[in-house]
Write an enzyme that holds these catalytic residues in place. Structure first.
Site, PDB file in Angstrom:
ATOM      1  N   SER A 317      58.075  18.388  -4.477  1.00 17.22           N
ATOM      2  CA  SER A 317      58.955  18.867  -5.007  1.00 17.22           C
ATOM      3  C   SER A 317      58.857  19.344  -6.521  1.00 17.22           C
ATOM      4  O   SER A 317      57.735  20.035  -6.806  1.00 17.22           O
ATOM      5  CB  SER A 317      60.012  17.823  -5.092  1.00 17.22           C
ATOM      6  OG  SER A 317      59.298  16.968  -5.851  1.00 17.22           O
ATOM      7  N   LYS A 342      58.474  19.708   0.171  1.00 21.29           N
ATOM      8  CA  LYS A 342      59.906  19.264  -0.353  1.00 21.29           C
ATOM      9  C   LYS A 342      59.512  20.607  -1.316  1.00 21.29           C
ATOM     10  O   LYS A 342      59.759  20.568  -2.431  1.00 21.29           O
ATOM     11  CB  LYS A 342      59.793  18.578  -1.148  1.00 21.29           C
ATOM     12  CG  LYS A 342      61.358  18.227  -1.613  1.00 21.29           C
ATOM     13  CD  LYS A 342      61.728  16.520  -2.013  1.00 21.29           C
ATOM     14  CE  LYS A 342      63.416  16.904  -1.812  1.00 21.29           C
ATOM     15  NZ  LYS A 342      63.407  17.267  -2.842  1.00 21.29           N
ATOM     16  N   GLN A 346      68.645  18.876  -5.103  1.00 21.10           N
ATOM     17  CA  GLN A 346      69.520  18.047  -4.867  1.00 21.10           C
ATOM     18  C   GLN A 346      70.286  17.991  -6.063  1.00 21.10           C
ATOM     19  O   GLN A 346      69.339  17.950  -7.428  1.00 21.10           O
ATOM     20  CB  GLN A 346      69.268  16.372  -4.966  1.00 21.10           C
ATOM     21  CG  GLN A 346      68.731  16.220  -3.429  1.00 21.10           C
ATOM     22  CD  GLN A 346      67.288  17.071  -3.085  1.00 21.10           C
ATOM     23  OE1 GLN A 346      66.573  17.237  -3.428  1.00 21.10           O
ATOM     24  NE2 GLN A 346      67.385  17.844  -1.636  1.00 21.10           N
TER      25      GLN A 346
END
Length: 405
Positions: A317, A342, A346
């Site tokens: 990420s 990833k 979020q």
């Protein structure tokens, strides 16, 4: 309510249950026979039409016929139902966090001490896996590796578990043991590893400058996560290393993002801006295709020095945002192994009374428009460390050789 953008492999625990809206449930015990009543039942103005008759029928049947009445807990029913609603999306990164799990998550990003084994977990193809063991933790010392599939916890199969369930079972008080049955990547047989839980204290940034052996100095900065203290610790490390930049013997910098499971997007942008003079760091893409470019946000002190970035299968990420930006912009050479992959963002919200909600709101793309999700970033030079020989870091050695050659 605090709303923020973040990217990380979440380490939390939650309960599984049936889908329900945002009703609040009250538990009333009458002669030890629980009766659950709903309050605040009005739905929001915009919602899909959902028939809750089946939910109420199941709840009624449980209350009437389940043999152990004391096991029926209204708070658990509520948390389980909300968790089930969130899990119906099929996205392991969209999560409802009951108060304790929400606090644990925040403490981890804040760099506060917590008790457990010190490993970031994720999910691939329905299997609980280790994204990365954190530095100097019981997990790493016991031999847990990035990419390990966790088959059992204390003899119980993890089949069908969520990430949160796995974390709930693995985390525990300092000094207590937990046995993980793991399958190392490329191994044919699983291995039982006993880990004694400890106190985990994660510092986000560490750095040094050393002689390379060829009369050259090489700088090194390791970022273990992108949390609340990362930017402050980063500035301190950069200020120390920047003293050497004008030295004619300074060969360059190694940025180590291995086993970094991610964190805040804003931190990733801040650190990537240290090495780029201008332009795009990352692209956010919404579900309808709308895109937003996140640009270099500040003048960096290290925009012109030679740079090597280390990545591995534990880099995920936010760390992939930095590596992807520096690679696409031809600013750095990547060495190591293909990263985790990833590529979603979020948004975290506090729901009150300690609970929290993390919702995937967009995906992110590298400056060239690449979505790394479930594919990862391939390094320019692939180097694998020997997991059985902890005395040598072949990836770091290769990075230093590239800088001084």
């Amino acid at each position: 309510m605090r709303s923020l953008h973040l990217l990380l492999i979440i380490v939390i625990s939650l309960l599984v249950g049936y889908a329900i809206g945002s009703a609040q449930l009250q538990l009333r015990f009458i002669d030890y026979t629980p009766k659950i009543a709903a309050v605040n039942r009005n739905p929001p103005a915009k919602y899909q039409t959902i028939d809750f008759e089946k939910f109420w029928r199941v709840l009624s049947r449980i209350e009437e016929t389940y043999y152990d009445k004391k096991a029926i807990n209204g708070e658990k029913v509520l948390n389980g139902a909300i968790s089930g609603m969130v899990q119906s999306l099929g996205d392991p990164y969209t999560l409802y966090l009951p108060p304790k799990q929400n606090k644990d998550f925040k403490d981890g990003l804040a760099g506060q001490n917590f008790e457990g084994i010190g490993a970031e977990l994720g999910m691939q193809n329905g299997q609980i896996i280790v994204i990365s063991p954190l530095d100097n933790t019981p997990a790493k010392k016991a031999g847990i590796r990035p990419g390990d599939a966790i088959l059992k916890v204390d003899g119980k199969l993890t089949t069908g578990w969520t990430i949160s369930q796995a974390v709930e079972k693995i985390r525990g008080p300092k000094g207590t043991p937990v046995i993980l049955t793991v399958m190392h990547k490329d191994d044919r047989n699983p291995t039982d590893i006993t880990i004694i839980r400890g106190t985990i204290n994660v510092r986000s940034v560490e750095g040094w400058v050393k002689e390379s052996g060829k009369g050259k100095k090489v700088g090194y900065i390791r970022v273990s996560q992108f949390g609340d203290k990362t930017n402050k610790e980063w500035v301190e490390a950069v200020n120390t290393i920047s003293i050497y930049i004008k030295d004619s013997n300074f060969a360059g910098l190694v940025l180590d993002l291995r086993n970094n499971p991610g964190g805040y997007l804003t931190d990733a942008r801040f650190i990537a801006s240290e090495f780029l003079e201008n332009g795009i760091v990352v692209i956010e893409e919404k579900g309808d295709g709308r895109q937003k470019d996140y640009l270099v946000e500040r003048p960096g002190l290290l925009a012109n020095i030679p740079l090597i970035v280390l990545i591995n299968k534990g880099s995920a990420s936010a760390s992939e945002i930095v590596a992807g930006a520096l690679s696409d912009r031809k600013r750095a050479k990547l060495i190591g192994e293909t990263s985790f992959g990833k590529g979603t963002i979020q948004q975290a919200e506090d729901l009150g009374e300690g609970a929290g909600l993390h919702v995937t709101v967009a995906k992110w793309l590298t400056p060239n428009g690449t979505w790394v999700h479930e594919k990862g970033i391939t390094p320019d030079i692939e180097v694998k460390n020997n997991e059985d020989d902890k005395t040598k870091d072949l990836q770091l050695e290769k990075a230093m050789l590239e800088l001084v050659k």
